[in-house]
Write a protein that holds these residues in place. Structure first.
Motif, PDB file in Angstrom:
ATOM      1  N   THR A 123       0.829  -1.206   0.000  1.00 29.33           N
ATOM      2  CA  THR A 123       0.000   0.000   0.000  1.00 29.33           C
ATOM      3  C   THR A 123       0.864   1.256   0.000  1.00 29.33           C
ATOM      4  OG1 THR A 123      -0.270  -0.289   2.399  1.00 29.33           O
ATOM      5  CG2 THR A 123      -2.061  -1.040   0.987  1.00 29.33           C
ATOM      6  N   TYR A 125       3.663   1.407  -1.639  1.00 32.41           N
ATOM      7  CA  TYR A 125       4.026   1.493  -3.062  1.00 32.41           C
ATOM      8  C   TYR A 125       2.880   2.105  -3.864  1.00 32.41           C
ATOM      9  CZ  TYR A 125       5.816   0.212  -7.641  1.00 32.41           C
ATOM     10  OH  TYR A 125       6.281   0.271  -8.941  1.00 32.41           O
ATOM     11  N   ALA A 126       1.657   1.586  -3.654  1.00 33.75           N
ATOM     12  CA  ALA A 126       0.508   2.088  -4.413  1.00 33.75           C
ATOM     13  C   ALA A 126       0.250   3.559  -4.124  1.00 33.75           C
ATOM     14  CB  ALA A 126      -0.731   1.250  -4.090  1.00 33.75           C
ATOM     15  N   GLY A 130       1.427   4.576  -7.477  1.00 34.87           N
ATOM     16  CA  GLY A 130       0.243   4.093  -8.175  1.00 34.87           C
ATOM     17  C   GLY A 130       0.477   2.691  -8.707  1.00 34.87           C
ATOM     18  N   GLN A 131       0.142   2.480  -9.968  1.00 34.25           N
ATOM     19  CA  GLN A 131       0.274   1.155 -10.580  1.00 34.25           C
ATOM     20  C   GLN A 131       1.318   1.170 -11.695  1.00 34.25           C
ATOM     21  OE1 GLN A 131      -3.217  -1.540 -10.376  1.00 34.25           O
ATOM     22  NE2 GLN A 131      -4.385   0.311 -10.802  1.00 34.25           N
ATOM     23  N   TRP A 153       6.749  -9.048  -7.422  1.00 34.01           N
ATOM     24  CA  TRP A 153       7.333  -8.109  -6.466  1.00 34.01           C
ATOM     25  C   TRP A 153       8.779  -8.466  -6.177  1.00 34.01           C
ATOM     26  CZ3 TRP A 153       4.759  -3.838  -5.576  1.00 34.01           C
ATOM     27  CH2 TRP A 153       3.360  -3.847  -5.614  1.00 34.01           C
ATOM     28  N   GLY A 308      -2.716   4.637  -0.711  1.00 29.36           N
ATOM     29  CA  GLY A 308      -2.485   3.415  -1.476  1.00 29.36           C
ATOM     30  C   GLY A 308      -3.551   2.369  -1.235  1.00 29.36           C
ATOM     31  N   ALA A 311      -6.553   3.399  -3.169  1.00 33.44           N
ATOM     32  CA  ALA A 311      -6.339   3.193  -4.601  1.00 33.44           C
ATOM     33  C   ALA A 311      -6.461   1.720  -4.977  1.00 33.44           C
ATOM     34  CB  ALA A 311      -4.962   3.728  -5.005  1.00 33.44           C
ATOM     35  N   VAL A 312      -5.924   0.833  -4.133  1.00 33.34           N
ATOM     36  CA  VAL A 312      -6.046  -0.606  -4.399  1.00 33.34           C
ATOM     37  C   VAL A 312      -7.517  -1.025  -4.348  1.00 33.34           C
ATOM     38  CG1 VAL A 312      -5.552  -2.902  -3.473  1.00 33.34           C
ATOM     39  CG2 VAL A 312      -3.717  -1.214  -3.670  1.00 33.34           C
ATOM     40  N   LEU A 321      -7.119  -3.427 -11.397  1.00 37.55           N
ATOM     41  CA  LEU A 321      -5.949  -3.653 -10.557  1.00 37.55           C
ATOM     42  C   LEU A 321      -4.832  -4.294 -11.382  1.00 37.55           C
ATOM     43  CD1 LEU A 321      -4.764  -3.475  -7.705  1.00 37.55           C
ATOM     44  CD2 LEU A 321      -5.650  -5.773  -7.279  1.00 37.55           C
ATOM     45  N   LEU A 323      -1.398  -4.173 -10.108  1.00 33.03           N
ATOM     46  CA  LEU A 323      -0.321  -4.605  -9.225  1.00 33.03           C
ATOM     47  C   LEU A 323      -0.375  -6.124  -9.045  1.00 33.03           C
ATOM     48  CD1 LEU A 323      -0.511  -1.813  -6.507  1.00 33.03           C
ATOM     49  CD2 LEU A 323       1.132  -2.010  -8.398  1.00 33.03           C
TER      50      LEU A 323
END
Length: 341
Positions: A123, A125-126, A130-131, A153, A308, A311-312, A321, A323
């Motif tokens: 989260t 990272y997001a 973002g993505q 990842w 994040g 956003a997820v 999605l 990611l």
């Protein structure tokens, strides 16, 4: 009162060492005019969710999350949650109870359609990138670096204050305390400036082990001394400057370890409270990043881990999605609907 959005409501939760934050957001479908996500309300709990022998305490999380979600939905005018995303510290290694308990509890109590359970690094990272492919270093009391090319990842560090978290607030604070104790003993590598700060903050240096070792929150106590290292550096203390230069090197090494290969100009974002230390850390860090990742672009983090998580959840609700799903890092579940209105 806010009318339910065409894409539904989503809920993001960020559970970390400093507490739990929960946000409700309105989603518009990507094809709709003004598509996107907008946070409308949030609540915060100052005490972190408990961790026990079975890992993160799912019951304790639900005791807070469910009433918070009910209250947020009630204030927004009601409706159904299309998706929930929970980012939690320790999810990768301590999240089994959450993964076993939360899906059914959220489906039954809130009528949630989709659920994402993510490591807090995901989260972070997001929230930061973002993505998009790239790398993120999330640093506060601890430190973890995470990168992706959107196929999987790459992780570096995040192993806690005894095994790693190199360059983190706890690492800097511990190094500063060690330098102070070296000065107290008359050993090489000591700092009289840091010793003076220990005496001012903790009292006689010989009592420091008794104050520190029994504490369950040792990493936070260690990290509380990191700002003193920065202050002593600003006052010209060479030992403090050396500690921050070493921390910068560790951070750059972690970023280089996770940066996705095959990108001509990869993006690297720095997020977390440690970087609020400013130039004493950031100046040597920029130099280290230029050496370890000469082609990378350091970009500002767009948001924090709560952003994040939202956003997820929004991407999960709208089927966008990107990611990578990976056990322990980002797990997603589609739930059977209930009759909840």
């Amino acid at each position: 009162m806010t009318p339910p959005p065409d894409g539904g409501w989503v809920l993001g939760a960020d559970s970390g060492g400093s507490g739990l934050r929960v946000a409700l957001a309105a989603v518009r479908e990507p094809a709709a005019e003004g598509g996107g996500v907008r946070v409308v309300d949030c609540v915060e709990f100052g005490e972190p969710v408990r961790t026990g022998a079975g890992g993160i305490d799912a019951a304790h999380l639900l005791e807070r999350l469910l009433p918070a979600a009910e209250g947020l939905l009630g204030r927004a005018g009601g409706g159904r949650l299309a998706a929930v995303a929970v980012g939690a510290a320790g999810m990768a290694t301590l999240g089994d109870e959450l993964r076993a308990t939360l899906p059914e509890a959220l489906r039954r109590s809130l009528g949630v359609g989709r659920l994402a359970l993510a490591a807090d690094a995901v989260t972070a990272y997001a929230g930061a990138l973002g993505q998009r492919p790239g790398a993120v270093v999330a640093a506060g009391t601890g430190l973890i670096a995470l990168g992706t090319d959107l196929s999987g990842w790459r992780r570096a560090d995040g192993w806690g204050h005894l095994l790693g978290d190199c360059g983190s607030g706890a690492w800097i604070g511990r190094a500063g305390l060690e330098a102070a104790m070296r000065a107290h003993d008359g050993r090489r590598g000591g700092s009289a400036a840091l010793l003076a700060r220990v005496e001012a903050l903790f009292g006689p240096p010989a009592t420091l082990p008794g104050l520190l070792y029994p504490r369950a929150d040792r990493p936070a106590v260690l990290a509380s001394f990191a700002p003193e290292v920065a202050r002593c550096h600003a006052d010209g203390d060479p030992v403090s400057a050396g500690i921050l230069a070493a921390a910068a090197r560790h951070i750059a090494e972690a970023a280089a370890a996770v940066c996705p290969p095959g990108h001509d100009e990869p993006e690297v974002a720095l997020t977390g409270g440690l970087f609020k230390m400013g130039d004493p850390l950031l100046v040597p860090l920029r130099a280290e990043l230029a050496e370890h990742l000469p082609s990378a672009r350091t970009v500002p983090a767009a948001g924090d881990p709560l952003d994040g998580a939202v956003a997820v959840a929004a991407a999960l609700a709208t089927g966008t999605l990107l990611l990578p799903r990976e056990p322990g890092m980002l797990d997603t579940t589609t739930l059977q609907p209930t009759d909840r209105a």
